[in-house]
Enzyme design. Structure first.
Site, PDB file in Angstrom:
ATOM      1  N   LYS A   1      15.316   0.927   4.459  1.00 23.39           N
ATOM      2  CA  LYS A   1      14.703   1.377   3.198  1.00 23.39           C
ATOM      3  C   LYS A   1      14.736   2.914   3.098  1.00 23.39           C
ATOM      4  O   LYS A   1      15.002   3.482   2.033  1.00 23.39           O
ATOM      5  CB  LYS A   1      13.258   0.852   3.141  1.00 23.39           C
TER       6      LYS A   1
ATOM      7  N   LEU B   1       0.841  -1.204   0.000  1.00 28.61           N
ATOM      8  CA  LEU B   1       0.000   0.000   0.000  1.00 28.61           C
ATOM      9  C   LEU B   1       0.873   1.250   0.000  1.00 28.61           C
ATOM     10  O   LEU B   1       2.068   1.181   0.270  1.00 28.61           O
ATOM     11  CB  LEU B   1      -0.911  -0.030   1.233  1.00 28.61           C
ATOM     12  N   PRO B   2       0.271   2.432  -0.279  1.00 28.52           N
ATOM     13  CA  PRO B   2       1.096   3.641  -0.409  1.00 28.52           C
ATOM     14  C   PRO B   2       1.849   4.060   0.859  1.00 28.52           C
ATOM     15  O   PRO B   2       3.052   4.313   0.786  1.00 28.52           O
ATOM     16  CB  PRO B   2       0.080   4.712  -0.825  1.00 28.52           C
TER      17      PRO B   2
ATOM     18  N   LYS C   1       6.969  11.393   0.473  1.00 28.78           N
ATOM     19  CA  LYS C   1       6.605  10.671   1.716  1.00 28.78           C
ATOM     20  C   LYS C   1       7.842  10.046   2.351  1.00 28.78           C
ATOM     21  O   LYS C   1       8.095  10.191   3.545  1.00 28.78           O
ATOM     22  CB  LYS C   1       5.577   9.588   1.383  1.00 28.78           C
TER      23      LYS C   1
ATOM     24  N   THR D   1       6.387   0.914   1.924  1.00 26.03           N
ATOM     25  CA  THR D   1       7.385   1.731   2.637  1.00 26.03           C
ATOM     26  C   THR D   1       6.621   2.650   3.588  1.00 26.03           C
ATOM     27  O   THR D   1       5.865   3.519   3.133  1.00 26.03           O
ATOM     28  CB  THR D   1       8.205   2.583   1.658  1.00 26.03           C
TER      29      THR D   1
HETATM   30  P1  NAD Z   1       0.605   2.796  -6.119  1.00 28.15           P
HETATM   31  O1  NAD Z   1      -0.003   4.057  -5.651  1.00 28.15           O
HETATM   32  O2  NAD Z   1       0.834   2.559  -7.573  1.00 28.15           O
HETATM   33  O3  NAD Z   1      -0.267   1.543  -5.589  1.00 28.15           O
HETATM   34  C1  NAD Z   1      -0.871   1.462  -4.335  1.00 28.15           C
HETATM   35  C2  NAD Z   1      -2.168   0.688  -4.509  1.00 28.15           C
HETATM   36  O4  NAD Z   1      -2.764   0.484  -3.230  1.00 28.15           O
HETATM   37  C3  NAD Z   1      -3.197   1.425  -5.379  1.00 28.15           C
HETATM   38  O5  NAD Z   1      -3.597   0.590  -6.454  1.00 28.15           O
HETATM   39  C4  NAD Z   1      -4.349   1.701  -4.403  1.00 28.15           C
HETATM   40  O6  NAD Z   1      -5.608   1.640  -5.006  1.00 28.15           O
HETATM   41  C5  NAD Z   1      -4.167   0.578  -3.402  1.00 28.15           C
HETATM   42  N1  NAD Z   1      -4.786   0.813  -2.105  1.00 28.15           N
HETATM   43  C6  NAD Z   1      -4.674   1.903  -1.299  1.00 28.15           C
HETATM   44  N2  NAD Z   1      -5.378   1.712  -0.161  1.00 28.15           N
HETATM   45  C7  NAD Z   1      -5.926   0.473  -0.250  1.00 28.15           C
HETATM   46  C8  NAD Z   1      -6.749  -0.294   0.606  1.00 28.15           C
HETATM   47  N3  NAD Z   1      -7.153   0.154   1.799  1.00 28.15           N
HETATM   48  N4  NAD Z   1      -7.142  -1.520   0.190  1.00 28.15           N
HETATM   49  C9  NAD Z   1      -6.743  -1.996  -1.011  1.00 28.15           C
HETATM   50  N5  NAD Z   1      -5.951  -1.319  -1.874  1.00 28.15           N
HETATM   51  C10 NAD Z   1      -5.557  -0.098  -1.487  1.00 28.15           C
HETATM   52  O7  NAD Z   1       1.964   2.644  -5.299  1.00 28.15           O
HETATM   53  P2  NAD Z   1       3.220   1.735  -5.677  1.00 28.15           P
HETATM   54  O8  NAD Z   1       4.104   2.500  -6.583  1.00 28.15           O
HETATM   55  O9  NAD Z   1       2.738   0.374  -6.042  1.00 28.15           O
HETATM   56  O10 NAD Z   1       3.943   1.698  -4.252  1.00 28.15           O
HETATM   57  C11 NAD Z   1       3.469   0.900  -3.174  1.00 28.15           C
HETATM   58  C12 NAD Z   1       4.467   1.006  -2.022  1.00 28.15           C
HETATM   59  O11 NAD Z   1       5.752   0.555  -2.473  1.00 28.15           O
HETATM   60  C13 NAD Z   1       4.678   2.437  -1.501  1.00 28.15           C
HETATM   61  O12 NAD Z   1       4.841   2.398  -0.114  1.00 28.15           O
HETATM   62  C14 NAD Z   1       5.959   2.880  -2.198  1.00 28.15           C
HETATM   63  O13 NAD Z   1       6.650   3.868  -1.453  1.00 28.15           O
HETATM   64  C15 NAD Z   1       6.721   1.572  -2.278  1.00 28.15           C
HETATM   65  N6  NAD Z   1       7.689   1.464  -3.389  1.00 28.15           N
HETATM   66  C16 NAD Z   1       7.374   1.894  -4.658  1.00 28.15           C
HETATM   67  C17 NAD Z   1       8.310   1.771  -5.679  1.00 28.15           C
HETATM   68  C18 NAD Z   1       8.010   2.229  -7.092  1.00 28.15           C
HETATM   69  O14 NAD Z   1       8.963   2.288  -7.904  1.00 28.15           O
HETATM   70  N7  NAD Z   1       6.771   2.541  -7.451  1.00 28.15           N
HETATM   71  C19 NAD Z   1       9.557   1.193  -5.415  1.00 28.15           C
HETATM   72  C20 NAD Z   1       9.830   0.733  -4.130  1.00 28.15           C
HETATM   73  C21 NAD Z   1       8.879   0.870  -3.127  1.00 28.15           C
END
Ligand code: NAD
Length: 297
Positions: free
Chosen positions: A171, A65-66, A246, A96
């Protein structure tokens, strides 16, 4: 092979879930966004109507999740799922989030007799798709051994860095370095371009010189330098500016807790905040280069 509940199918969670299916696991998945659920269904997962519904028969629960509030809400909120997770299931949060939130949720899990890991990842969306992520794990060593097969279906490097919450601290250290490096790489290329240099040649030179980094070689911030980088598709996909903002906020908080000095991390947090104010919060974080040059578009 395990029955896995997977919650959060965004840029990272979607491809991670698809790799678990490919490895032969049975997945029940949920996301608030219907298109994300459809994509997971097409990859071979079963779409559930709620996070609660994914738990039926689950041996492993994974969340991606975000931010902290989403993870705390999912497990401990009003309709929090922690109380409903089947006994003996392993819980892995790959988001994260703040180390303190990771510890809070893990303590609540432990009070229910469940083992939990914080296992944030590095490697970006390309790593999530290729199944080559790095997992940065906090929690008990024995719990990690139990989780190893599942993590290996999504990544190739696994680091155990300490107790619950330690995965998040490590991280944040990585992402603080990344945030600074991306901003300064954009600044360097913008300087070269202002002097009439070709950004591609400049980047190719830097990528085999001492200024090399993930930002020069994989996710170059200048449009047209690397075909597969977000910069070359209007900064779409990838790692959102708001997510980097964030993470840098969490790094500042973590520094304040122990009195650490992080001058560059604090500066970088402000740069990504300015980039958000300029309307680019939803774009890839490499769009921060647009603060340095209006030619980067
Ligand atoms: P994103 O915003 O693309 O995806 C998050 C998903 O969570 C969305 O599809 C949203 O609808 C869903 N969501 C939110 N609340 C929810 C709930 N209560 N129930 C069900 N689904 C829910 O984000 P992302 O890029 O996939 O990143 C996710 C995590 O990974 C974050 O913490 C980010 O910091 C970390 N991260 C991202 C990357 C990257 O390159 N994108 C790399 C490493 C780590």
């Amino acid at each position: 092979m395990s029955r896995i509940a997977f919650i959060g199918l965004g840029n990272m969670g979607g491809p991670m879930a698809a790799n678990l299916v490919k490895a032969g696991h049975t997945l029940s998945v949920f996301d608030l966004v219907p298109a994300a659920l459809d994509a997971a269904k097409a990859a071979g997962a079963t779409a559930a109507d709620s996070a609660l519904e994914t738990l039926e028969g689950a041996e492993v629960v994974i969340s991606m999740l975000p931010a902290s509030q989403h993870v705390e809400g999912l497990y401990l909120g009003q309709d929090g799922i922690l109380e409903k997770i089947p006994a003996g299931a392993l819980v892995i949060d790959c988001s994260t989030i703040a180390p303190a939130t990771a510890r809070k949720v893990a303590e609540a899990a432990s009070a229910r007799g469940l083992s939990m890991l914080d296992a944030p990842v590095s490697g970006g969306t390309a790593g999530a798709q290729a199944g080559t992520l790095t997992f940065i794990v906090g929690g008990e060593a024995a719990t990690l051994e139990h989780a190893r097969e599942v993590l290996q279906a999504m990544g190739k490097n696994i680091f155990h860095v300490g107790a619950n919450g330690a995965g998040q601290v490590a991280k944040l250290c990585n992402n603080m370095a990344l945030g600074v490096i991306m901003a300064v790489t954009g600044e360097a290329i913008a300087l070269g371009v202002a002097h009439g240099l070709d950004p591609k040649v400049l980047s190719q030179m830097m990528a085999v010189s001492t200024g090399r980094s993930w930002a020069t070689e994989v996710c170059n911030p200048w449009p047209g330098v690397l075909d597969n980088a977000p910069a070359s598709r209007g900064y779409s996909g990838g790692f959102g500016n708001d997510l980097m903002l964030k993470d840098l906020g969490l790094a500042v908080e973590a520094a304040m807790r122990v009195g650490a000095t992080i001058p560059l991390g604090e500066l970088a947090r402000n740069l990504y905040a300015m980039n958000k104010q300029a309307g680019r919060g939803g774009l890839d974080f490499s769009s921060v280069v647009q603060l340095m040059s209006d030619k980067a578009s």
